[in-house]
Structure formats: C-alpha cells, structure tokens
Write a protein that holds these residues in place. Sequence first.
Motif, PDB file in Angstrom:
ATOM      1  N   GLU A   1       0.831  -1.200   0.000  1.00 53.22           N
ATOM      2  CA  GLU A   1       0.000   0.000   0.000  1.00 53.22           C
ATOM      3  C   GLU A   1       0.867   1.253   0.000  1.00 53.22           C
ATOM      4  OE1 GLU A   1      -3.997   1.558   2.328  1.00 53.22           O
ATOM      5  OE2 GLU A   1      -2.490   0.423   3.434  1.00 53.22           O
ATOM      6  N   GLU A   2       1.962   1.225   0.770  1.00 53.14           N
ATOM      7  CA  GLU A   2       2.862   2.373   0.818  1.00 53.14           C
ATOM      8  C   GLU A   2       3.547   2.610  -0.524  1.00 53.14           C
ATOM      9  OE1 GLU A   2       5.581   1.647   3.955  1.00 53.14           O
ATOM     10  OE2 GLU A   2       4.092   1.843   5.563  1.00 53.14           O
ATOM     11  N   GLN A   3       3.781   1.534  -1.278  1.00 56.01           N
ATOM     12  CA  GLN A   3       4.458   1.654  -2.574  1.00 56.01           C
ATOM     13  C   GLN A   3       3.492   1.908  -3.732  1.00 56.01           C
ATOM     14  OE1 GLN A   3       7.494  -1.508  -3.268  1.00 56.01           O
ATOM     15  NE2 GLN A   3       6.891  -2.261  -1.249  1.00 56.01           N
ATOM     16  N   ARG A   4       2.209   1.876  -3.441  1.00 54.11           N
ATOM     17  CA  ARG A   4       1.196   1.894  -4.495  1.00 54.11           C
ATOM     18  C   ARG A   4       1.383   3.036  -5.490  1.00 54.11           C
ATOM     19  NH1 ARG A   4      -5.311   2.420  -3.211  1.00 54.11           N
ATOM     20  NH2 ARG A   4      -6.078   1.975  -5.329  1.00 54.11           N
ATOM     21  N   ALA A   5       1.641   4.218  -4.986  1.00 58.05           N
ATOM     22  CA  ALA A   5       1.732   5.389  -5.873  1.00 58.05           C
ATOM     23  C   ALA A   5       2.977   5.380  -6.743  1.00 58.05           C
ATOM     24  CB  ALA A   5       1.692   6.664  -5.035  1.00 58.05           C
ATOM     25  N   THR A   6       3.968   4.556  -6.392  1.00 56.62           N
ATOM     26  CA  THR A   6       5.229   4.577  -7.142  1.00 56.62           C
ATOM     27  C   THR A   6       5.448   3.324  -7.985  1.00 56.62           C
ATOM     28  OG1 THR A   6       6.426   3.607  -5.259  1.00 56.62           O
ATOM     29  CG2 THR A   6       6.298   6.015  -5.372  1.00 56.62           C
ATOM     30  N   LEU A   7       4.472   2.432  -8.036  1.00 60.13           N
ATOM     31  CA  LEU A   7       4.650   1.179  -8.778  1.00 60.13           C
ATOM     32  C   LEU A   7       4.672   1.401 -10.289  1.00 60.13           C
ATOM     33  CD1 LEU A   7       2.386  -1.313  -6.776  1.00 60.13           C
ATOM     34  CD2 LEU A   7       4.876  -1.136  -6.767  1.00 60.13           C
ATOM     35  N   GLY A   8       3.939   2.421 -10.743  1.00 58.51           N
ATOM     36  CA  GLY A   8       3.895   2.674 -12.181  1.00 58.51           C
ATOM     37  C   GLY A   8       2.764   1.953 -12.883  1.00 58.51           C
ATOM     38  N   TYR A   9       1.935   1.221 -12.131  1.00 57.08           N
ATOM     39  CA  TYR A   9       0.747   0.563 -12.699  1.00 57.08           C
ATOM     40  C   TYR A   9      -0.300   0.482 -11.599  1.00 57.08           C
ATOM     41  CZ  TYR A   9       3.197  -3.377 -10.499  1.00 57.08           C
ATOM     42  OH  TYR A   9       3.872  -4.181  -9.624  1.00 57.08           O
ATOM     43  N   ASP A  10      -1.551   0.291 -11.997  1.00 59.85           N
ATOM     44  CA  ASP A  10      -2.647   0.327 -11.040  1.00 59.85           C
ATOM     45  C   ASP A  10      -2.824  -1.010 -10.337  1.00 59.85           C
ATOM     46  OD1 ASP A  10      -3.304   2.947 -11.412  1.00 59.85           O
ATOM     47  OD2 ASP A  10      -4.936   2.573 -12.827  1.00 59.85           O
ATOM     48  N   ILE A  11      -2.961  -0.948  -9.035  1.00 57.31           N
ATOM     49  CA  ILE A  11      -3.379  -2.098  -8.247  1.00 57.31           C
ATOM     50  C   ILE A  11      -4.489  -1.626  -7.327  1.00 57.31           C
ATOM     51  CG2 ILE A  11      -1.095  -3.179  -8.334  1.00 57.31           C
ATOM     52  CD1 ILE A  11      -0.670  -2.280  -5.441  1.00 57.31           C
ATOM     53  N   ASP A  12      -5.346  -2.543  -6.919  1.00 55.14           N
ATOM     54  CA  ASP A  12      -6.434  -2.133  -6.030  1.00 55.14           C
ATOM     55  C   ASP A  12      -6.521  -3.002  -4.784  1.00 55.14           C
ATOM     56  OD1 ASP A  12      -7.355  -4.400  -7.254  1.00 55.14           O
ATOM     57  OD2 ASP A  12      -9.159  -3.503  -8.107  1.00 55.14           O
ATOM     58  N   GLY A  13      -5.436  -3.734  -4.500  1.00 53.80           N
ATOM     59  CA  GLY A  13      -5.416  -4.531  -3.287  1.00 53.80           C
ATOM     60  C   GLY A  13      -4.318  -5.566  -3.329  1.00 53.80           C
ATOM     61  N   VAL A  14      -4.397  -6.513  -2.426  1.00 52.34           N
ATOM     62  CA  VAL A  14      -3.436  -7.613  -2.341  1.00 52.34           C
ATOM     63  C   VAL A  14      -4.223  -8.912  -2.282  1.00 52.34           C
ATOM     64  CG1 VAL A  14      -1.636  -8.687  -0.919  1.00 52.34           C
ATOM     65  CG2 VAL A  14      -1.705  -6.197  -1.187  1.00 52.34           C
ATOM     66  N   VAL A  15      -3.767  -9.910  -3.034  1.00 47.84           N
ATOM     67  CA  VAL A  15      -4.443 -11.210  -3.079  1.00 47.84           C
ATOM     68  C   VAL A  15      -3.669 -12.206  -2.219  1.00 47.84           C
ATOM     69  CG1 VAL A  15      -5.175 -13.135  -4.534  1.00 47.84           C
ATOM     70  CG2 VAL A  15      -5.380 -10.785  -5.370  1.00 47.84           C
ATOM     71  N   TYR A  16      -4.400 -12.874  -1.327  1.00 49.24           N
ATOM     72  CA  TYR A  16      -3.822 -13.934  -0.509  1.00 49.24           C
ATOM     73  C   TYR A  16      -4.327 -15.280  -1.022  1.00 49.24           C
ATOM     74  CZ  TYR A  16      -3.540  -9.918   2.708  1.00 49.24           C
ATOM     75  OH  TYR A  16      -3.320  -8.691   3.269  1.00 49.24           O
ATOM     76  N   LYS A  17      -3.419 -16.261  -1.121  1.00 48.49           N
ATOM     77  CA  LYS A  17      -3.789 -17.602  -1.554  1.00 48.49           C
ATOM     78  C   LYS A  17      -3.129 -18.631  -0.642  1.00 48.49           C
ATOM     79  CE  LYS A  17      -3.913 -16.133  -6.410  1.00 48.49           C
ATOM     80  NZ  LYS A  17      -3.281 -16.273  -7.751  1.00 48.49           N
ATOM     81  N   VAL A  18      -3.854 -19.691  -0.321  1.00 50.10           N
ATOM     82  CA  VAL A  18      -3.253 -20.799   0.421  1.00 50.10           C
ATOM     83  C   VAL A  18      -2.114 -21.349  -0.425  1.00 50.10           C
ATOM     84  CG1 VAL A  18      -3.626 -23.131   1.288  1.00 50.10           C
ATOM     85  CG2 VAL A  18      -5.356 -21.365   1.675  1.00 50.10           C
ATOM     86  N   ASN A  19      -0.941 -21.489   0.169  1.00 51.04           N
ATOM     87  CA  ASN A  19       0.248 -21.855  -0.605  1.00 51.04           C
ATOM     88  C   ASN A  19       0.246 -23.323  -1.034  1.00 51.04           C
ATOM     89  OD1 ASN A  19       2.870 -21.247  -1.725  1.00 51.04           O
ATOM     90  ND2 ASN A  19       3.746 -22.432  -0.036  1.00 51.04           N
ATOM     91  N   ASP A  20      -0.208 -24.211  -0.181  1.00 46.34           N
ATOM     92  CA  ASP A  20      -0.186 -25.645  -0.464  1.00 46.34           C
ATOM     93  C   ASP A  20      -1.283 -25.979  -1.475  1.00 46.34           C
ATOM     94  OD1 ASP A  20      -0.559 -28.458  -0.372  1.00 46.34           O
ATOM     95  OD2 ASP A  20       0.312 -28.541   1.624  1.00 46.34           O
ATOM     96  N   LEU A  21      -0.906 -26.459  -2.659  1.00 45.95           N
ATOM     97  CA  LEU A  21      -1.891 -26.718  -3.713  1.00 45.95           C
ATOM     98  C   LEU A  21      -2.795 -27.896  -3.376  1.00 45.95           C
ATOM     99  CD1 LEU A  21       0.178 -26.071  -6.960  1.00 45.95           C
ATOM    100  CD2 LEU A  21      -1.225 -24.501  -5.628  1.00 45.95           C
ATOM    101  N   SER A  22      -2.316 -28.845  -2.586  1.00 50.51           N
ATOM    102  CA  SER A  22      -3.186 -29.949  -2.182  1.00 50.51           C
ATOM    103  C   SER A  22      -4.294 -29.446  -1.259  1.00 50.51           C
ATOM    104  CB  SER A  22      -2.369 -31.048  -1.493  1.00 50.51           C
ATOM    105  OG  SER A  22      -1.827 -30.594  -0.256  1.00 50.51           O
ATOM    106  N   LEU A  23      -3.985 -28.451  -0.441  1.00 43.85           N
ATOM    107  CA  LEU A  23      -5.015 -27.855   0.415  1.00 43.85           C
ATOM    108  C   LEU A  23      -5.983 -27.028  -0.419  1.00 43.85           C
ATOM    109  CD1 LEU A  23      -3.008 -26.746   3.592  1.00 43.85           C
ATOM    110  CD2 LEU A  23      -4.290 -28.851   3.181  1.00 43.85           C
ATOM    111  N   GLN A  24      -5.472 -26.343  -1.449  1.00 49.32           N
ATOM    112  CA  GLN A  24      -6.373 -25.619  -2.363  1.00 49.32           C
ATOM    113  C   GLN A  24      -7.400 -26.580  -2.954  1.00 49.32           C
ATOM    114  OE1 GLN A  24      -4.623 -23.247  -5.438  1.00 49.32           O
ATOM    115  NE2 GLN A  24      -3.274 -22.105  -4.054  1.00 49.32           N
ATOM    116  N   GLU A  25      -6.931 -27.771  -3.329  1.00 49.62           N
ATOM    117  CA  GLU A  25      -7.837 -28.753  -3.931  1.00 49.62           C
ATOM    118  C   GLU A  25      -8.888 -29.209  -2.924  1.00 49.62           C
ATOM    119  OE1 GLU A  25      -7.659 -33.009  -6.361  1.00 49.62           O
ATOM    120  OE2 GLU A  25      -5.820 -32.016  -5.717  1.00 49.62           O
ATOM    121  N   ARG A  26      -8.475 -29.411  -1.680  1.00 45.96           N
ATOM    122  CA  ARG A  26      -9.433 -29.805  -0.642  1.00 45.96           C
ATOM    123  C   ARG A  26     -10.466 -28.712  -0.394  1.00 45.96           C
ATOM    124  NH1 ARG A  26      -6.989 -31.687   4.935  1.00 45.96           N
ATOM    125  NH2 ARG A  26      -9.212 -31.564   5.446  1.00 45.96           N
ATOM    126  N   LEU A  27     -10.002 -27.484  -0.374  1.00 47.98           N
ATOM    127  CA  LEU A  27     -10.889 -26.360  -0.078  1.00 47.98           C
ATOM    128  C   LEU A  27     -11.892 -26.125  -1.185  1.00 47.98           C
ATOM    129  CD1 LEU A  27      -8.146 -24.073   1.433  1.00 47.98           C
ATOM    130  CD2 LEU A  27     -10.222 -24.748   2.632  1.00 47.98           C
TER     131      LEU A  27
END
Length: 750
Positions: free
Chosen positions: A286-312
């Motif tokens: 968020e602090e870097q948002r204005a200096t990234l040079g492209y638009d973002i509107d948030g941060v995406v969180y994902k469960v890292n373990d793909l086997s858990l993604q499949e279970r979920l």
Amino acid sequence: MADIHKKDVAELTADEAREEFLALEQQLQTADIAYHQADAPEISDAEYDSLKRRYRELVAAHPDLAEQATQLENVGAPAASGFGKVTHVVRMLSLGNAFEDEDVADFDRSIRKYLGLGADAELKYTAEPKIDGLSLSLRYEQGQLVQAATRGDGSIGENVTANARTIADIPQQIEGAPEVLEVRGEVYMSHEDFEALNARHAERGGKIFANPRNAAAGSLRQLDAEITRARPLRFFAYSWGDLSAPLAETQMEAIARLQALGFQTNPLTRLCASTEEMIAHYRQIEEQRATLGYDIDGVVYKVNDLSLQERLGFRSTTPRWAIAHKFPAELAWTRLEGIDIQVGRTGALSPVARLKPVTVGGVVVSNATLHNEDYIQGRDSKGGEIRGGKDIRIGDWVQIYRAGDVIPKVADVDLSKRPADAQPYQFPQTCEICNSPAVREEGDAVRRCTGGMICPAQAVEKLKHFVSRAAFDIEGLGARQVEQFHADGWIKEPADIFDLKEKYGSGLQQLKNREGWGEKSAENLFAAIEEKRTIPLAKLIFALGIRHAGEVAARDLALHYRSWSAMAEAIDTARPAALAHRAADEAEGQEREAAQKEGRRARISDTRAAAIAACDVPAAAAAAWADLIGVDGIGAVLGLSLSDAFANTDERAAFDRLVAKLTIVAPDAPAADSPVAGKTVVFTGSLEKMTRAEAKARAEALGAKVSGSVSKKTDILVAGPGAGSKAKKAAELGIQTLDEDGWLELIAGA
C-alpha cells in the motif's frame, strides 16, 4: 469509520437486508456488461468492487441471503458478438473481498475450520498485488501458444488470440512446460504508457480513456489486431487453468515455475506464515502503491499448499482458498439537497439522499443510501448512537463513503455547516405512491407500505422480479417493458402476461405500432411468452417474489414437495401451526422484556409451550408445519412468510390465476449413480477424519440431501463422538445410523 460502515450492515434486519440485496441485482448485471463486454464502464472499478462487497457483507451479516447468492454466478459478462467464443475448460472465477484486517483474520479462521486445523497449525499463504487490468487465459499445447481468451462470464470468453500475440510479455512458445498449460494473468497498461497513449489520441482528436484499465481492455478487445499491436500492453502471470501435469506442489513454486518458463510475474509476491505477516506485506505494498507505475487495487492472498487448495475447492463464484484484500474506499464532502423515498417489491420504504454532484475517486456521485429512518436519526437498530448521535437533515454538509453499496452512503455530518433553518427529517407514515399506511412492525428496522398489489410501486417491482433472469426470463420482456405495459394497464399481475396476445395481439396491431416495437419483435415476444407457459416448479416458486424465498429455497421446496398442489396444500394445512408459532414468538418477546425489567431469567421454553398450547393446533397442522420447516434451509422465518403469502386472499388469488395458465414441471428425480443418491443424510456429533463442511459437500456431490434435523424422511444418520438427541431420535425412528468409518466405507469409490 470502517467500523461504522461495518456496523451498519450488521444492524440491518433480515427483511431490510433482503430488500437491499435484491435491489443490487440489476445494477450489478448492468455493470458487468458495461465493464467486461463494452469496455465502457458506467461506474469505476472501485465502485464495481463496492457492489461485490455489499453482497459479501450482507450475506455474512444475514446468512439467509446465501440462498440467493447464486443469482450472480456469472463473474463477468457474456462474450461480445465481434469475437469467437471460447469455453474455458476450468472456469475463471472472481475472488471474495476483504476490506478490514479482521476480514483477513476471518478468512484464515474459515480456512482452518474447513480443514480442521488448529490455530497453531502451520498454514502458509502467498501475498501478491492485485493488478487492476483485464483477465486473460493463455493456452499452450506442446509449448506453442494456440489460444488466448478473456474471462467473459467465467465459463465462456472471447477469442483474442491474434491480439494477445502482439503483447511482448506473452511468449509465443515455451520450453519445458506440461503438454497442456493454461497460464492466467492480467493484461494491464503502465501509467507512463497510458499517459502517452492519451496524449497521442488527444493530438489526433481520438478517444481519451478514463483510466489505464479501460485503455488496456479496449486495446486487447480490438477487432483489428494491428490496433492492439500499437498499444503498449503488458502481462503479469499469476495463476493457471487446464493442466496436463502439475506445475508444482505449492503456489509459490508454481509462480516461480511460470517465471522460469518466460512469463512476467510480480516481484512483490511474498510467502507469509501468518495473518500478521500477510497484513504487514499488505501495508508495504500500500505504501508503494503510488510509485509502482501501474494500477493495483489490493493484495491477493492464496493458500500456498496446492493440495489444500484442492481440498478447499470452490463456492459458486469464488475459490475458498483465496481472497482479495482491497484498499480503502475514498471519501468526499458535499451538500444533501433532498431525501427521496423508494418503495420496493416487498413494500419497504428506502430513503435515498440526493446530493450536489461530487467527484469521488474519479466517479461523479449524486445519490447515496440512507438505509432507514433510524439511520437518518443517528441511531442503530437497538437505539444506540451512530455518528455520535448526529441526525441527517436536508441542507446538511455530508461525508460520502464510496464503498459497500450500489450507491455510496452518507457516513457523517458536519454540524458546523448545518443551515440554521434545517429541520429534522420526518419519515413518511404513509406510502407516497399509493397513500396506504406505512407500518413498522415491532423489531423491524424497515417501514413498509401496506398497499400490496394496489401499490403501483410494489406491483411493478414484483413484475420485474417475475420476469428476471433467474425467474421466468421471458426474452423481450424486461424491466423497461414491464414498466411500460403496467403504466398502460396491460399487465397488473403475472397472469396478465400470458393474456397479452389474446387481449392485445390480434393482428399484432396494438403492440407493433407502439414505440420500440415492430411486427417481428411483437411476434417474438408472444412466442417467448408462450414458451414460458411450461416452467420448472422451482423457478415458479422463486418468481412469485415471496419474502425470503430465494433460488436455493425455491429449489429445496420443489424437491421436497415435487408439485405446486402438494406444496400449496401443505402450506394451507400448516397455517394454524404457523399462527401458533407467531404467537409463541410474540409471547417470547414479551417474556424476555418482562424478565429483563424484573431482573430474572426468562422462561422461554415454558412461555412458548403455553402460547402454542393456547392455540389448540390440530395434529395435521402441527405435522405439516414440522415438515415444512424441517426442509433443510427453510426454517420458521421462511415458513411464516410462505404461510402469510398463501393466506393472503388477494395474493393467493393471483397465484391461482397464474398457475391455471401454466404447465408446471416437477424437478428431476435425484441421480441414482451412487449409494446415497436421493437419500436424506444428517450428520451429528464430532467427525474426526473430515470436517462437517467437507462431509456435507461430499454427500451433496454424490446426490444426497443433507438436512440439519432428524425426521421420518431421514434415511441415514452419520453419528460421531458426542452424538446426542439426534442419535436418540434416529434410534426411535429406526433410521440407519453409521459411524464415520461406516459412512466412508459406504461412499468409497463413489
């Protein structure tokens, strides 16, 4: 301020929340078409996110709304006619949203609960910037780019392969990839390139884009690929779809694999071991948002373990294993010039602020929600103060908060700028449309017009709902046509729709000469109406617009009763028991109030039992009521609503006139390809090898119906350790009872 906003949603009653929830549907559908298909959004990206946010917040605060969340199963818009259509092998879904730190913590808790993990168990997430661009899926076969498609409605997108080949960040061929690989990511335009593009267009008198996202979307969806080639588009890869072989075992490793294959991935992606680390990384981005040079509107969180993604797995439109933590909405101050009252389908009077237009985050705002009369007076549903107890008056200088609604909301008032002659707002006691009394029932935050179908506003809204996409969905008969025909007296109730041709279609003269109609369009309308004379029972139930009866509830009722006549007879029979239940509710409320005044414990069970006994309910009525509210997902609130609707003389007559003109199709019999298909299953006690949510999802996937209570209709009770009254009742009824191992053995291989 965020806490105030969140509190406002939580304080809504079920009726108020449902009214507001249904009101969002048309706006959201319109926004989807404008945003995803026409590249000419009528609202900003942030405002679109606000629509989604309100849905999520309303459902979270009022769980009964979940039954209608499937109204928006589309996650985009249908593919435009100028492009070939591509069916996604794996649907391209949207993400759920988080707006507060606590939402992120709730996300983590929900993941752990679903997986049966304790608070101290290791669970890692990736965190990456959410690019504000256009979703794109790239299909590679034998390492060659063979197809590129936009998200479209999530199932079917637009074939933009020729255009995608012009983007430098997209490899034409890759080495070392699986035989089939669909890479998904976001097409975007940098701020620098966006400004240069608009400058060039301005010099030539061309189109000036509103923001980089619109410019990127419009550029990618050009019918002439050479135009796309001249536009400076970029691409970040962050996910995948169809695969012939796994990319890796974790999300982070898979992203690294995509980077090794030659795709641009976001360097700000991090691996986080806790919600604290996730939020800390969110703050850094968020602090870097204005200096990234492209638009973002948030941060995406994902469960890292793909086997858990499949279970979920997935909900209807979002994955359970990912969420977008959006950046805060923006604020602005302006003058409140008036307050209008809108009357909804169920008679709810909804106040809307009319504002001196103000630009908030690039969007011109002229309307805002005021929720209800308590909100205007500076009170919550329990009488507590909000906004420090400051009421809202016409002429006030008000703060607008752009989040959480179709229209923004008034969040605060600057009393220092209040006009000296400003008067407290008097909420109307009668409907301004039909002059019927507007009544606010005890415990309800909403005042409702009692006019019913004699109120033109309610009648029109009910008709709009009747012809909506999830209901009868009559092609050529939408909201605009309904308003037109109602104003002219052609349709006053749903049954009138099926008399249109007979009354006004002879020779097509009356209709084809109307503005916007011709002979062909009139013929098409009559044909579409005729086609919908045959209708599934579930769609009919939903189309009637009975309070609380959403799509899922309508489906459950249809599956349970299987015919209109059986359902109507059951609801009629249950009426005395429904009235007794209402009497018990009223008696309980009085007992609670008395107990509070007297400083004693309320005698709820005795009070309810006495109230029901006093009503002397016939056994048949009690049995019919128990059967009705025993349908999983129905319950007493919807049961009472159904009972009231069928007992209302005018409403019931309208139902009967409609049903007489229809052929109602019973739902298909449950599938018979698994040992539990068509059976009603109840889970009770503690499950040790799977969570309750997983067990229910598995049973439903095998064609079973999962109920929350044991009855004569229950086929199987799965009882874990700690099973209590349900196991006892199942034994009394002779219902097959299995332990968890027995259940797993039964469904093994299915």
